[in-house]
Design a protein around this motif. Structure first.
Motif, mmCIF file in Angstrom:
data_model
loop_
_atom_site.group_PDB
_atom_site.id
_atom_site.type_symbol
_atom_site.label_atom_id
_atom_site.label_comp_id
_atom_site.label_asym_id
_atom_site.label_seq_id
_atom_site.Cartn_x
_atom_site.Cartn_y
_atom_site.Cartn_z
ATOM 1 N N PHE A 62 118.679 -18.057 72.653
ATOM 2 C CA PHE A 62 118.755 -17.667 71.243
ATOM 3 C C PHE A 62 117.390 -17.235 70.719
ATOM 4 O O PHE A 62 117.290 -16.595 69.671
ATOM 5 C CB PHE A 62 119.319 -18.808 70.388
ATOM 6 N N THR A 63 116.326 -17.570 71.439
ATOM 7 C CA THR A 63 115.005 -17.091 71.032
ATOM 8 C C THR A 63 114.947 -15.569 71.048
ATOM 9 O O THR A 63 114.188 -14.953 70.293
ATOM 10 C CB THR A 63 113.912 -17.687 71.953
ATOM 11 N N HIS A 64 115.736 -14.956 71.907
ATOM 12 C CA HIS A 64 115.799 -13.490 71.972
ATOM 13 C C HIS A 64 116.381 -12.921 70.688
ATOM 14 O O HIS A 64 115.878 -11.928 70.154
ATOM 15 C CB HIS A 64 116.641 -13.080 73.181
ATOM 16 N N GLU A 65 117.428 -13.543 70.166
ATOM 17 C CA GLU A 65 118.006 -13.093 68.906
ATOM 18 C C GLU A 65 117.051 -13.340 67.748
ATOM 19 O O GLU A 65 116.922 -12.510 66.842
ATOM 20 C CB GLU A 65 119.332 -13.812 68.657
ATOM 21 N N ILE A 66 116.369 -14.474 67.767
ATOM 22 C CA ILE A 66 115.422 -14.796 66.700
ATOM 23 C C ILE A 66 114.320 -13.743 66.634
ATOM 24 O O ILE A 66 113.854 -13.370 65.551
ATOM 25 C CB ILE A 66 114.831 -16.200 66.931
ATOM 26 N N ALA A 67 113.894 -13.234 67.792
ATOM 27 C CA ALA A 67 112.831 -12.223 67.815
ATOM 28 C C ALA A 67 113.271 -10.910 67.191
ATOM 29 O O ALA A 67 112.438 -10.166 66.655
ATOM 30 C CB ALA A 67 112.370 -11.986 69.260
ATOM 31 N N HIS A 68 114.586 -10.612 67.236
ATOM 32 C CA HIS A 68 115.062 -9.298 66.800
ATOM 33 C C HIS A 68 115.698 -9.295 65.408
ATOM 34 O O HIS A 68 115.724 -8.247 64.761
ATOM 35 C CB HIS A 68 116.098 -8.764 67.797
ATOM 36 N N GLN A 69 116.235 -10.405 64.964
ATOM 37 C CA GLN A 69 116.965 -10.398 63.708
ATOM 38 C C GLN A 69 116.027 -10.573 62.515
ATOM 39 O O GLN A 69 114.898 -11.044 62.674
ATOM 40 C CB GLN A 69 118.037 -11.493 63.717
ATOM 41 N N LYS A 121 113.707 -13.045 57.189
ATOM 42 C CA LYS A 121 114.122 -13.787 55.999
ATOM 43 C C LYS A 121 115.501 -14.414 56.175
ATOM 44 O O LYS A 121 115.723 -15.570 55.818
ATOM 45 C CB LYS A 121 114.110 -12.851 54.783
ATOM 46 N N GLU A 122 116.435 -13.649 56.723
ATOM 47 C CA GLU A 122 117.796 -14.157 56.885
ATOM 48 C C GLU A 122 117.859 -15.276 57.911
ATOM 49 O O GLU A 122 118.727 -16.155 57.824
ATOM 50 C CB GLU A 122 118.735 -13.019 57.292
ATOM 51 N N ARG A 126 115.312 -17.438 58.707
ATOM 52 C CA ARG A 126 114.212 -18.406 58.574
ATOM 53 C C ARG A 126 114.683 -19.836 58.853
ATOM 54 O O ARG A 126 114.077 -20.573 59.637
ATOM 55 C CB ARG A 126 113.592 -18.310 57.182
ATOM 56 N N THR A 127 115.792 -20.239 58.225
ATOM 57 C CA THR A 127 116.312 -21.593 58.438
ATOM 58 C C THR A 127 116.813 -21.771 59.862
ATOM 59 O O THR A 127 116.582 -22.807 60.490
ATOM 60 C CB THR A 127 117.447 -21.900 57.437
ATOM 61 N N PHE A 128 117.504 -20.751 60.372
ATOM 62 C CA PHE A 128 118.018 -20.825 61.739
ATOM 63 C C PHE A 128 116.857 -20.972 62.727
ATOM 64 O O PHE A 128 116.928 -21.787 63.662
ATOM 65 C CB PHE A 128 118.827 -19.564 62.056
ATOM 66 N N ARG A 129 115.793 -20.208 62.540
ATOM 67 C CA ARG A 129 114.634 -20.287 63.433
ATOM 68 C C ARG A 129 113.994 -21.679 63.350
ATOM 69 O O ARG A 129 113.600 -22.251 64.384
ATOM 70 C CB ARG A 129 113.610 -19.216 63.068
ATOM 71 N N PHE A 130 113.907 -22.236 62.144
ATOM 72 C CA PHE A 130 113.312 -23.567 61.970
ATOM 73 C C PHE A 130 114.128 -24.623 62.719
ATOM 74 O O PHE A 130 113.576 -25.451 63.455
ATOM 75 C CB PHE A 130 113.231 -23.896 60.480
ATOM 76 N N VAL A 131 115.448 -24.589 62.544
ATOM 77 C CA VAL A 131 116.312 -25.572 63.204
ATOM 78 C C VAL A 131 116.294 -25.350 64.716
ATOM 79 O O VAL A 131 116.266 -26.322 65.493
ATOM 80 C CB VAL A 131 117.746 -25.492 62.639
ATOM 81 N N TRP A 132 116.308 -24.094 65.149
ATOM 82 C CA TRP A 132 116.255 -23.820 66.592
ATOM 83 C C TRP A 132 114.974 -24.399 67.188
ATOM 84 O O TRP A 132 115.002 -24.984 68.284
ATOM 85 C CB TRP A 132 116.323 -22.315 66.853
ATOM 86 N N ASN A 133 113.870 -24.256 66.504
ATOM 87 C CA ASN A 133 112.618 -24.826 67.000
ATOM 88 C C ASN A 133 112.694 -26.348 67.096
ATOM 89 O O ASN A 133 112.196 -26.940 68.062
ATOM 90 C CB ASN A 133 111.451 -24.418 66.102
ATOM 91 N N LEU A 134 113.323 -26.990 66.111
ATOM 92 C CA LEU A 134 113.439 -28.444 66.141
ATOM 93 C C LEU A 134 114.320 -28.917 67.296
ATOM 94 O O LEU A 134 113.998 -29.889 67.982
ATOM 95 C CB LEU A 134 114.012 -28.961 64.815
#
Length: 367
Positions: free
Chosen positions: A65-72, A75-76, A78-86
């Motif tokens: 999912f890091t691949h999707e985080i890099a492309h999407q 702002k939309e 931000r929360t998803f990236r934070f939770v994915w990192n956790l």
């Protein structure tokens, strides 16, 4: 490109965040169940092996999912990236900043050049390069521990160390010679926060595992002494599968570093990438989160993973018979890997070297 855009104009190609959240959280929950089954010594070995398989498949899916985080959109997501990192990025020692350089792989003037850390001309190099690339999977988890457990606190000593670590030891890449550009002040703040969190996770994990092995404070009831070994086995398996997938993601025809580091044309970049539209169930296991449509992803990098199959089917139905896009489809991963091995082997023969030299000359003349 114009024809492809016209064919997809009526499709709803926006990312569906609810689908991202559902996919990630269910995969993460399954990963935890799989690891629990692996370390439970009271379970029979078939159940423990099934837990290992589930942990590898679902851990792999979570990681990519890091691949999707890099492309999407930032702002939309931000929360998803934070939770994915956790949940994934920090425990897996791969916080999202380590993959932020992926966008360079999609820039037309970077792809395949020395500015692209995700490309090596495997098709023109000896086959032992392929084997060495796969073999490093066993050491990457240890390097990640060294990176965040040792190098992270060293970066606090001063800027020279910090800059070196950022440029040479902070990117998920396949080219060890790649030098990452220095970050802006805003980027550096986010990087240092993720680094500190990952370092803290390593320290806490180490303390808990030592206490578990020494049976101090009842920690053994919470942390299985063999947990780290099981996690290492899962990590190596995930990294190895991803390395195999990476070898099948492109054809690796071009060696721009041996010339003048000039970029490829867009058509060359497209034809150098591969789609795997057949056998969707098994293909999704080794190329999850849409990565089985890698050529389509290079055509439209911002397409969300859940829209790629429908977009591919529409393009195949609407593009003309001589469209270069049709040449990106491969019958399967084994076919692509066998072709890569064959080309790497032939490139080292006298005939292969002569043909490669002629091809380079003709390309330079065309340029």
């Amino acid at each position: 490109m114009r024809q492809a855009r016209d064919l997809l104009r009526d499709e709803d190609l926006r990312p569906k965040l609810w689908l991202y959240w559902t996919d990630l959280l269910l995969s993460w929950a399954g990963l935890l169940v799989g690891i629990h089954c692996m370390v439970d010594v009271h379970l029979p070995w078939p159940a423990r092996f099934a837990g290992y398989v589930a942990a590898v498949i679902l851990g792999y899916r979570c990681a990519l999912f890091t691949h999707e985080i890099a492309h999407q959109p930032e702002k939309e997501f931000r929360t998803f990236r934070f939770v994915w990192n956790l949940l994934i990025g920090i425990p897996f020692l791969m916080p999202s900043f380590t993959y932020a350089i992926h966008l360079e792989h999609h820039r037309r003037r970077s792809y395949g050049t020395s500015h692209d850390g995700e490309y090596l001309p495997f098709g023109t190099r000896p086959v032992w390069h392929l084997l060495a690339y796969l073999g490093q999977s066993f050491f990457i988890p240890l390097l990640a521990i060294f990176r965040f457990g040792v190098l992270t606190p060293l970066t606090w000593l001063g800027r020279p160390v910090r800059d070196w670590v950022h440029q040479h030891a902070s990117s998920m890449i396949i080219d060890p010679a790649y030098v990452r550009p220095l970050p802006s002040d805003r980027q550096l703040s986010a990087i240092r926060l993720q680094e500190a969190a990952t370092f803290g996770f390593l320290v806490i994990s180490t303390v808990l595992n030592v206490c578990s092995w020494m049976d101090i404070g009842g920690v053994r009831a919470l942390v299985e002494p063999w947990l780290l070994l099981n996690v290492y086995i899962v990590a190596v398996s995930v990294i190895f599968i991803n390395a195999v997938r990476t070898l099948g993601a492109h054809r690796y025809y071009y060696d721009r570093r041996a010339e003048d580091d000039r970029p490829m044309s867009f058509t060359e970049q497209l034809l150098d990438s591969v789609n795997y539209p057949r056998r969707p169930f098994t293909t999704t296991l080794w190329a999850p989160v849409g990565l089985q449509f890698h050529a389509l992803h290079h055509l439209f990098p911002s397409l969300p993973y859940h829209s790629l199959r429908a977009a591919h089917q529409r393009l195949m139905a609407g593009l003309p018979a001589d469209s270069p896009y049709r040449q990106t489809n491969s019958p399967g991963l084994l076919h692509a890997l066998a072709d890569l091995w064959r080309r790497a082997s032939e490139s080292q023969t006298p005939k292969g070297k002569v043909e490669r030299g002629k091809r380079k000359s003709s390309e330079l003349e065309a340029a």
